[in-house]
Design an enzyme around this catalytic site. Structure first.
Site, mmCIF file in Angstrom:
data_model
loop_
_atom_site.group_PDB
_atom_site.id
_atom_site.type_symbol
_atom_site.label_atom_id
_atom_site.label_comp_id
_atom_site.label_asym_id
_atom_site.label_seq_id
_atom_site.Cartn_x
_atom_site.Cartn_y
_atom_site.Cartn_z
ATOM 1 N N ARG A 84 0.915 -1.222 -0.126
ATOM 2 C CA ARG A 84 0.067 0.035 -0.047
ATOM 3 C C ARG A 84 0.901 1.222 0.024
ATOM 4 O O ARG A 84 0.657 2.111 -0.716
ATOM 5 C CB ARG A 84 -0.774 -0.091 1.234
ATOM 6 C CG ARG A 84 -1.437 1.086 1.748
ATOM 7 C CD ARG A 84 -2.921 1.337 0.897
ATOM 8 N NE ARG A 84 -3.652 2.333 1.842
ATOM 9 C CZ ARG A 84 -3.772 3.588 1.767
ATOM 10 N NH1 ARG A 84 -2.827 4.189 1.234
ATOM 11 N NH2 ARG A 84 -4.488 4.286 2.733
ATOM 12 N N TYR A 140 -23.430 6.745 0.462
ATOM 13 C CA TYR A 140 -22.244 7.663 0.449
ATOM 14 C C TYR A 140 -22.117 8.571 -0.602
ATOM 15 O O TYR A 140 -21.775 9.500 -0.499
ATOM 16 C CB TYR A 140 -20.824 6.355 0.038
ATOM 17 C CG TYR A 140 -20.532 5.700 1.090
ATOM 18 C CD1 TYR A 140 -19.797 6.133 2.119
ATOM 19 C CD2 TYR A 140 -21.197 4.411 1.086
ATOM 20 C CE1 TYR A 140 -19.430 5.220 3.040
ATOM 21 C CE2 TYR A 140 -20.589 3.467 2.157
ATOM 22 C CZ TYR A 140 -19.755 3.992 3.097
ATOM 23 O OH TYR A 140 -19.520 3.150 4.231
HETATM 24 O O1 CP3 Z 1 -12.765 -7.827 1.291
HETATM 25 C C1 CP3 Z 1 -11.760 -7.543 0.834
HETATM 26 O O2 CP3 Z 1 -10.527 -7.950 1.039
HETATM 27 C C2 CP3 Z 1 -11.859 -7.031 -0.706
HETATM 28 C C3 CP3 Z 1 -11.681 -5.724 -0.891
HETATM 29 C C4 CP3 Z 1 -12.916 -4.803 -0.009
HETATM 30 C C5 CP3 Z 1 -12.219 -3.501 0.385
HETATM 31 N N1 CP3 Z 1 -13.559 -2.801 0.611
HETATM 32 C C6 CP3 Z 1 -11.104 -2.813 0.584
HETATM 33 C C7 CP3 Z 1 -10.775 -1.720 1.500
HETATM 34 C C8 CP3 Z 1 -14.108 -4.825 0.011
HETATM 35 C C9 CP3 Z 1 -14.976 -5.914 -0.620
HETATM 36 C C10 CP3 Z 1 -14.445 -3.588 0.443
HETATM 37 C C11 CP3 Z 1 -15.949 -3.304 0.470
HETATM 38 C C12 CP3 Z 1 -16.404 -1.896 1.429
HETATM 39 N N2 CP3 Z 1 -15.971 -0.594 0.955
HETATM 40 C C13 CP3 Z 1 -17.683 -1.846 1.878
HETATM 41 C C14 CP3 Z 1 -18.497 -2.810 2.169
HETATM 42 C C15 CP3 Z 1 -18.218 -3.875 3.410
HETATM 43 C C16 CP3 Z 1 -18.273 -3.257 4.611
HETATM 44 O O3 CP3 Z 1 -17.259 -2.998 5.288
HETATM 45 O O4 CP3 Z 1 -19.438 -2.653 5.220
HETATM 46 C C17 CP3 Z 1 -17.654 -0.553 2.321
HETATM 47 C C18 CP3 Z 1 -18.774 0.246 3.007
HETATM 48 C C19 CP3 Z 1 -16.624 0.196 1.558
HETATM 49 C C20 CP3 Z 1 -16.332 1.678 1.683
HETATM 50 C C21 CP3 Z 1 -14.981 1.833 2.313
HETATM 51 N N3 CP3 Z 1 -13.498 1.619 1.836
HETATM 52 C C22 CP3 Z 1 -14.786 2.530 3.774
HETATM 53 C C23 CP3 Z 1 -15.929 2.900 4.704
HETATM 54 C C24 CP3 Z 1 -13.292 2.614 3.866
HETATM 55 C C25 CP3 Z 1 -12.699 3.299 5.069
HETATM 56 C C26 CP3 Z 1 -12.622 2.141 6.273
HETATM 57 C C27 CP3 Z 1 -11.500 1.834 6.369
HETATM 58 O O5 CP3 Z 1 -11.331 0.530 6.820
HETATM 59 O O6 CP3 Z 1 -10.377 2.127 6.117
HETATM 60 C C28 CP3 Z 1 -12.785 1.803 2.785
HETATM 61 C C29 CP3 Z 1 -11.513 1.678 2.677
HETATM 62 C C30 CP3 Z 1 -10.828 0.243 2.415
HETATM 63 N N4 CP3 Z 1 -11.245 -0.740 1.500
HETATM 64 C C31 CP3 Z 1 -9.829 -0.098 2.936
HETATM 65 C C32 CP3 Z 1 -9.438 -1.604 2.241
HETATM 66 C C33 CP3 Z 1 -8.737 -2.476 2.338
HETATM 67 C C34 CP3 Z 1 -8.675 0.315 3.844
HETATM 68 C C35 CP3 Z 1 -7.919 1.379 2.715
HETATM 69 C C36 CP3 Z 1 -6.536 1.578 3.446
HETATM 70 O O7 CP3 Z 1 -5.696 0.718 3.061
HETATM 71 O O8 CP3 Z 1 -6.283 2.398 4.132
#
Ligand code: CP3
Length: 349
Positions: free
Chosen positions: A40, A153
């Site tokens: 990352r 969102y």
């Molecule tokens: O599951 C997996 O490993 C596949 C990848 C995946 C991510 N996001 C990677 C991610 C999947 C399937 C998602 C789905 C997702 N994204 C949802 C639905 C599932 C849930 O959690 O309810 C939602 C609501 C999102 C939107 C989202 N993306 C948010 C709210 C955030 C910030 C919160 C956080 O955990 O950081 C993200 C970022 C995100 N998506 C990260 C990852 C690995 C973290 C990013 C980082 O590296 O900083």
């Protein structure tokens, strides 16, 4: 389908019982893995990581190599769809996603699905890359956000507890809001079909904020659009199982299952596995998925294994996929995940 024969995940989603339930975890690739944090940092921003097939293939495979899960889930994010439609999506370090709020007719008019596939081409390239490298028995899951959660969102402009702006628009301007939901429903359908053409073998729809709506609106904005997506995807790619994850809807899971016709039902942490065994038998939904508390995985040890056993025992008589009730938390020790997987594989062989 011949493919499913060798893949425990696909067998379970098609309603076959197995000696050992297949296992994968939502957010199995992510910040709790040191190898993810390293990659990352090299990729730059989170969105750049999602749109760089070489990096995204590697991240998708990291948890497969480390833990031997039965499925890989495409590494991407649900917000790439609003992004592809023209919303500006940013991920702010430590705060999560930020979008310019969609407030009315003019904002909606600026969205277009014309360049959807062009924008999402790197995601399809990631799927093709993962499909080439995956062990034979491991299934590849594609996914999308459900229209309601994407709209949340887009209208609120980021995360929220209540999604008050979105819920207000849905009530005050239902025709405008229906146009947004319809646009998302069509885009998500096309996106999922293209994911299958690129190598996805099962699909999950994340409706993470289904919980904020009362029953009548949930029917209109969550259940009905997901039903339309399920039917349209099936028409194009008949054998690909679909998993619905309408988080936090409690007893309405039963209505969700029968009205959408999903193959797999992702249960969140609040659902008692014993209730699910009674209320959601194989005649109502071929496969359950869930639902260990992500905090049980943070705590690890005996309490984690006991909670896992409660699920195994409650669902022993029916097809299911072992998973969490929500995503892996960043503070999770990777060793706890290894212990859980080892336990599931040894206990149930
Ligand atoms: O599951 C997996 O490993 C596949 C990848 C995946 C991510 N996001 C990677 C991610 C999947 C399937 C998602 C789905 C997702 N994204 C949802 C639905 C599932 C849930 O959690 O309810 C939602 C609501 C999102 C939107 C989202 N993306 C948010 C709210 C955030 C910030 C919160 C956080 O955990 O950081 C993200 C970022 C995100 N998506 C990260 C990852 C690995 C973290 C990013 C980082 O590296 O900083």
């Amino acid at each position: 389908m011949t493919l499913s024969v060798d893949k425990p995940l696909l067998r379970a989603l098609h309603g076959e019982r197995a000696t050992r339930p297949p296992v994968w975890l939502m957010r199995q690739a992510g910040r709790y893995l040191p190898e993810y944090r390293r990659l990352r940092a090299r990729a730059g921003s989170f969105l750049q990581l999602c749109y760089s097939p070489d990096f995204a293939v590697d991240v998708t495979l990291q948890p497969i190599r480390r833990f031997g899960f039965d499925a890989a889930i495409l590494f991407s994010d649900i917000l790439v769809v609003p992004h592809a439609l023209g919303s500006d999506v940013r991920f702010v370090e430590g705060e999560g996603p930020r979008l310019t709020p969609l407030a009315g007719e003019a904002d909606l008019g600026r969205l277009s699905s014309e360049r959807l596939h062009e924008h999402l081409a790197p995601v399809y390239a990631t799927l093709r890359g993962v499909a080439r490298e995956l062990p034979d028995e491991v299934a590849l899951i594609g996914f999308a956000g459900a229209p309601w959660t994407l709209a949340c969102y887009m209208v609120d402009g980021g995360g929220s507890k209540e999604f008050a702006a979105t819920r207000t628009m849905a009530r005050a301007a239902p025709e405008l809001f229906a146009r947004l939901i319809d646009l998302l429903t069509a885009a998500v359908t096309d996106y999922l079909v293209a994911q299958v053409e690129a190598g996805a073998e099962a699909l999950q729809l994340f409706d993470s904020w289904a919980n904020v709506l009362p029953a009548d609106e949930r029917r209109r904005w969550c259940i009905e659009p997901i039903g339309r997506i399920v039917r349209a995807v099936r028409k194009n790619v008949p054998d690909v199982p679909l998993i619905g994850f309408p988080r936090g809807i409690g007893p309405a899971y039963a209505e969700f299952a029968s009205a959408t016709g999903v193959d797999g039902l992702g249960l969140d942490t609040s659902i008692d596995p014993l209730w699910a065994a009674e209320a959601l038998p194989p005649s109502k939904v071929p496969c359950l998925q869930g639902n260990l508390d992500p905090l049980a995985l943070v705590a690890g040890g005996t309490s984690m294994l006991q909670s896992a056993d409660r699920i195994l025992e409650a669902w022993a008589g029916r097809p299911f996929v072992f998973n969490l009730g929500h995503g892996v938390l960043p503070q999770t020790e990777p060793e706890n995940v290894a212990l859980l997987v080892e336990h599931l594989k040894s206990r149930t062989k």
